[in-house]
Structure formats: C-alpha cells, structure tokens
Design an enzyme around this catalytic site. Structure first.
Site, PDB file in Angstrom:
ATOM      1  CG  ASP A  33      -1.849  -1.113   1.290  1.00 19.52           C
ATOM      2  OD1 ASP A  33      -2.252  -1.546   0.203  1.00 19.52           O
ATOM      3  OD2 ASP A  33      -2.204  -1.560   2.395  1.00 19.52           O
ATOM      4  CE  LYS A  55      -5.716   7.821  -0.889  1.00 17.76           C
ATOM      5  NZ  LYS A  55      -4.750   8.883  -1.133  1.00 17.76           N
ATOM      6  CG  MET A 171      -8.782   5.326   7.291  1.00 13.73           C
ATOM      7  SD  MET A 171      -9.635   3.953   6.547  1.00 13.73           S
ATOM      8  CE  MET A 171     -10.118   3.023   7.994  1.00 13.73           C
TER       9      MET A 171
HETATM   10  N1  SAH Z   1      -4.233  -1.626   9.276  1.00 11.38           N
HETATM   11  C1  SAH Z   1      -3.776  -0.331   9.683  1.00 11.38           C
HETATM   12  C2  SAH Z   1      -4.849   0.714   9.547  1.00 11.38           C
HETATM   13  C3  SAH Z   1      -5.322   0.918   8.149  1.00 11.38           C
HETATM   14  S1  SAH Z   1      -6.458   2.225   7.961  1.00 11.38           S
HETATM   15  C4  SAH Z   1      -3.231  -0.399  11.108  1.00 11.38           C
HETATM   16  O1  SAH Z   1      -3.411  -1.398  11.792  1.00 11.38           O
HETATM   17  O2  SAH Z   1      -2.587   0.551  11.520  1.00 11.38           O
HETATM   18  C5  SAH Z   1      -5.373   3.558   7.617  1.00 11.38           C
HETATM   19  C6  SAH Z   1      -5.406   4.562   8.727  1.00 11.38           C
HETATM   20  O3  SAH Z   1      -4.547   4.162   9.776  1.00 11.38           O
HETATM   21  C7  SAH Z   1      -4.920   5.924   8.338  1.00 11.38           C
HETATM   22  O4  SAH Z   1      -5.896   6.659   7.668  1.00 11.38           O
HETATM   23  C8  SAH Z   1      -4.589   6.508   9.685  1.00 11.38           C
HETATM   24  O5  SAH Z   1      -5.744   6.921  10.347  1.00 11.38           O
HETATM   25  C9  SAH Z   1      -4.053   5.310  10.411  1.00 11.38           C
HETATM   26  N2  SAH Z   1      -2.585   5.276  10.356  1.00 11.38           N
HETATM   27  C10 SAH Z   1      -1.817   4.349   9.798  1.00 11.38           C
HETATM   28  N3  SAH Z   1      -0.513   4.630   9.958  1.00 11.38           N
HETATM   29  C11 SAH Z   1      -0.470   5.792  10.647  1.00 11.38           C
HETATM   30  C12 SAH Z   1       0.579   6.598  11.138  1.00 11.38           C
HETATM   31  N4  SAH Z   1       1.864   6.273  10.941  1.00 11.38           N
HETATM   32  N5  SAH Z   1       0.273   7.726  11.806  1.00 11.38           N
HETATM   33  C13 SAH Z   1      -1.024   8.062  12.014  1.00 11.38           C
HETATM   34  N6  SAH Z   1      -2.048   7.333  11.571  1.00 11.38           N
HETATM   35  C14 SAH Z   1      -1.782   6.203  10.905  1.00 11.38           C
END
Ligand code: SAH
Length: 546
Positions: A33, A55, A171
């Site tokens: 991703d 995306k 998100m």
């Molecule tokens: N599977 C992922 C989440 C996917 S949804 C997990 O477990 O972390 C994607 C969302 O995760 C982003 O829109 C944001 O809200 C959050 N996210 C992922 N990495 C991040 C980071 N380094 N800092 C802040 N938010 C993060």
C-alpha cells in the site's frame, strides 16, 4: 507457494515484526500500500519486484470493491506464477486493512497463505506521541473506529461516547468537525482532551493536543493522511514522544559507500532522523587485482607490525589469511574502535588503538623502532590507493621500513537516476572521509549542499574546507557514533527543521485534497495503479510523488 499477508507496522522499520522482515528479505514480489513507509520497503530483497497498489495521489474517492477485486486477482496471479509474494499492509493487516477479504479471496482461489500480524497504528501511534490508550484512573477501555463510518455508525459512536473509554479514530481526514459534534451530542464534555497524530512513529511525526471544542473549530485542520485522532482523558498525558528525539524531522544525507552505510543509517534513525542514502563512493579492487596484497598476506609473519586504517582494509585483507595464526609475532594497530572491532570479529585483538582516531594520533603513540640485527623493523600498511602520506612518512621517521600495499580503491559512485534530487529538501549531509567529500562535490557540486554539513573529524573537515564547503559540525570523537552525537547536539540547539518539512507536507496535501485519508489500506483507490517502483527509500509516502 504461499502469499504472506504481512503487517508492516505503523512506519518505524524497527516496529516491523521479525517474521515480517525475514519474509521481506526473501520475497520475489512485494505488493504494498501507499501507506507503507519507504524505510520498511527498503528492507525488501534488492531483487524483489515492488508493486504499489496504493491509490494514486489526487484521487480522493475511496473506491472500494472494484480495485480490491483487482488486488485480490493480482495476488492470486502472482502466486500462481510461482512467486513468493508478500502482501505488505500498513499496521496490522486485519485492522481496517481489508486483510480478511484478501485472505478469503486467496482461500477461494485455493492459494495457500499465511498471516503475519503487525503492530497497529491504533495503539502504536498514540504511544509514539506519548499517550497510553488505557491508563489507571483515566480510561479502562479503548475502541477503534474508522472515520469513514462516522456517518453510518452514529449509534455506535453514541454508545461509545457515553462511557469514559478512549476512542481512537483511524482514517480521520475530513471528519474533525463532524466527529466533534457527534461526540458532544452523545454526552462527552467539549473540554475532553484530544490528540491528533500525523505520520506517527516516523521521523515526520507531528501531533496536536487540544479539546473536542478546538477540534470542532478546525484547530487541527492542517493534519492530514495518515493521521489518527485519540479522544479521552488519556490524551492529556504527554509521556516520551518520538517528536522529542534529538534528530526528529531531520533529513540527513549519508554519503558513505552503500555496503558501509548501515551503522550510520541505523544510528541516525534511532535518534528520529530520516536518513537519505546517497552513496557517493564505492570500493573497487586494487589496480593489480590484489596481487600485491596477496603476496603481503603470504609473508605476513615476517612483519613486526600491521597497521589497519579502515574496516575496509580489514575486510579485504583478513580473508586472504588461513586464520589468525598467520600474523605470527606481528603486532597489530587499528586506527579506531570501528577498525579494531572489525579485527575483533575475526579473532584478532588490536595491540594499539590511539586515543584520537587519526593518523597523527597513531604516530604519537606508536613505539619508536628498536633496531634489530637484520635491519629496520617492518610495518605492513594495507590501505586505500589514494590515502594520505602522513602515516607512512611518520612511521619511516620513527625508524620503520614501511610497505604500503594497495588493498582497495575508492571510486566515485554512480548515483541512481534521480537520487541527487533528494538533496533538495535534505537538512544535513554527513561526510565520513575525505573521499566522500571530494566525490560529493564532483557529483552534486556545491550549490546543492544541504544547510548543515557534519564531518567525522579534522582530516575530513580540512578536505571539505579545501573543496570550499564550510563545515557546521565536527565530531569530537572520530567515529560514526561520535558523528551522530555531534549532529544530535547541534540539532538540540538549532531545533527541528520544521518550516520546510511542513511546507513540503502541505504541498502534498493540497494535491490530495480533502477526504483523501484512505491511505490506500482500507480504501484501495481506483484505478489500481500497478506500478513497479524504483527504489527510492528516501522518499516519504504521500509527498514528492507526481
Ligand atoms: N491496518 C492499519 C490501519 C489501516 S487504515 C493499522 O493497523 O494501523 C489507515 C489509517 O490508519 C490511516 O488513515 C490513519 O488513520 C491510520 N494510520 C496508519 N498509519 C499511521 C501513522 N503512521 N500515523 C497516524 N495514523 C496512521
């Protein structure tokens, strides 16, 4: 044949699991991703094909199924071709990551798969900003929501808001105001603490602390994907944060030869910097193909001393010996602790290491030659072709007969296409030898020099001065650790190079537009951009991409 659904963790490569790192290092294909940090991608095998299914920038809409179906099909197809496939997903693959759907698709297609859980941003990012999601007396539960579901899950949010538990919203892009309104409507006090963290656990981590009321007022509006929101009393805590690391936010260019960069890159990363690898030199075999070095190795025991002035020399010379006994009675000097350690790893304990790690200091402590019947005592000096004359001349003055033998040559590296562009938003450059200075100037010129120049020691600084570069910081101890320490001290005084970083991030945001917070994980975007990317580990996700 197996597809590995691997959680990449929240960004910091140190938070990737060991199993994940192992798989990355051996994968043929890595389907990732946009959210996955380049520092994690850099751990993939150099021969792996990287396919970015995030995306494309500028696409705000979350497309969902069509493109998810194409990702599923891609995984199946690659696996059927016999490739070892790593499907690398931000954080944990099963938390808002559609990992479950991919697993089901593989199952239906009869493709074997393995799930490697990851450290989820939901818990790691608040922690990296100094907030424990539960804390005695403040919160006894934590819920994780998706900002995209706020419209549909009003009842759920109301239910959660009624309690005192912590709420983590992933998100969360364009939902600040709506989220705040919902929370208050459901009974949370407008003064409830809120934390917003952008790019948590990465060198670019930024955070904002306020209240629900301030969130509603748009005070955190400049925070964009990937970002998350923490609501609850715990958000008032401010324990140790990634942002307090000495080099947080600093983009630091590493000019060392690629095979030697690791220690410096790791040390910079540990202090919160974003290392930018731009090897300007590489090592080449001696002009004679190593014949003189091999001959010297064969008569090693005849020397009184062997002097090593770099780990490179150790690495080139030691493999030519049968084992450490080949040294016979010859004593061994090392110019510094790094060189001594390289010898130690091969079972050779250096007899002499000077207090400062330059040739001049070695000469100060080197014992004067005591005559022997068969003429002057002898020193073997295996080293780079283009090294300074200080050491051989000084040793001769001390009464030794010195054999300087070419162990390797330092040649200018050919940078990867576009690699020099990384200099434009770098904050500092590190020089670990005179040859890195000279090659840097030849390759990049003086005009692209980052604002801060850090040198490993007086000899390198002198070369820099000769080349017209003004050195900002010089290591007190001429080692990699000393160099990083000096830069960290400087950064503590100078502060985070924030303005430029914020500007760059804003540029990327305005391209993405509001609502672009899908981060390629839950919302795979449309169309599927099936791109095999070049290796540019210096590029953070979401910025600088056309
Ligand atoms: N599977 C992922 C989440 C996917 S949804 C997990 O477990 O972390 C994607 C969302 O995760 C982003 O829109 C944001 O809200 C959050 N996210 C992922 N990495 C991040 C980071 N380094 N800092 C802040 N938010 C993060």
């Amino acid at each position: 044949v197996t597809v590995h659904l691997v959680g990449a963790g929240p960004g910091d490569p140190g938070l990737l699991t060991r199993r994940g790192a192992e798989l990355l290092a051996t994968a043929d294909v890595v389907v990732h991703d946009r959210l996955v940090d380049p520092a994690v991608l850099a751990l993939a095998s150099p021969r792996a094909r990287l396919i970015d299914v995030g995306k494309p920038a500028g696409r705000g809409a979350c497309a969902g199924h069509a493109s998810q179906a194409r990702i599923n099909a891609l995984l199946v197809a690659e696996a059927r071709h016999g490739a070892t496939v790593v499907r690398l997903k931000g954080g944990d693959p099963f938390l808002f990551g559609r990992g479950g759907e991919e697993a089901l698709a593989l199952e239906q297609a009869g493709v074997a798969y393995e799930v490697v859980p990851g450290v989820s941003s939901a818990f790691a990012v608040p922690a990296a900003a100094g907030v424990p999601v539960t804390h005695r007396g403040l919160a006894r539960s934590v819920s994780v929501l998706s900002g995209h579901d706020l419209a549909g899950s009003g009842a759920l949010l109301e239910h959660l808001s009624a309690g005192e538990g912590t709420i983590v919203v992933l998100m969360s892009g364009a939902t600040h105001r709506r989220l705040a309104e919902r929370l208050v409507a459901a009974g949370r006090r407008p003064s409830t603490p809120v934390l917003v963290v952008e790019r948590g656990t990465t060198p670019e981590q930024r955070s904002w602390r306020g209240t629900i009321e301030q969130l509603a007022a748009g005070d955190a509006a400049s925070f964009a994907s990937p970002a998350l929101i923490v609501v609850g009393e715990v958000a008032s805590l401010a324990l140790a944060s990634y942002e307090q690391r000495a080099l947080a936010g600093w983009r630091v260019v590493v000019t060392r030869a690629e095979h030697q960069a690791r220690t410096l890159v790791t040390a910079l990363g540990a202090l919160g910097a974003r290392p930018v690898e731009l090897p300007v030199i590489s090592l080449a075999p001696p002009l004679d193909g190593g014949a003189a070095l091999a001959a010297a190795a064969a008569r090693l025991a005849a020397y009184d001393w062997v002097v090593f002035t770099s780990t490179n020399a150790v690495e080139r010379f030691l493999p030519l010996l049968r084992d450490a006994r080949s040294f016979g009675a010859a004593r061994v000097a090392a110019i510094g602790p790094g060189t001594a350690a390289a010898l130690g790893e091969r079972g050779v304990l250096a007899d002499l290491v000077p207090p400062r790690f330059v040739a001049e200091a070695l000469l100060e402590v080197f014992p004067a030659a005591t005559g022997r019947s068969s003429g002057a005592p002898t020193v073997l000096l295996p080293r780079a072709a283009e090294a300074r004359q200080v050491l051989p001349q000084g040793l001769r003055r001390l009464g030794y007969s010195v054999d300087v033998v070419e162990a390797y040559r330092t040649v200018r590296a050919v940078p990867a296409p576009g690699a020099l562009e990384a200099l434009e938003n770098a904050d500092a450059v590190t020089f670990t030898s005179s040859s890195t200075v000279r090659s840097f100037v030849e390759l990049a010129g003086r005009s692209r020099l980052p604002p801060v120049v850090a040198s490993i020691g007086p000899v390198t600084s002198a070369t820099a001065a000769e080349a017209g570069l003004s050195v900002t910081v010089e290591a007190e101890t001429s080692t990699i650790a000393g160099l990083v320490e000096a830069l960290a001290l400087y950064a503590r005084r100078a502060g985070r190079p924030g303005a430029r970083a914020a500007g760059a991030a804003l540029g990327a945001r305005s391209r993405n537009g509001p609502g672009a917070d899908c981060a390629g994980a839950d919302c795979a975007g449309d169309p599927l951009s099936r791109r095999t990317t070049a290796r540019t580990p210096q590029q953070p996700p979401g910025s600088l991409r056309p």
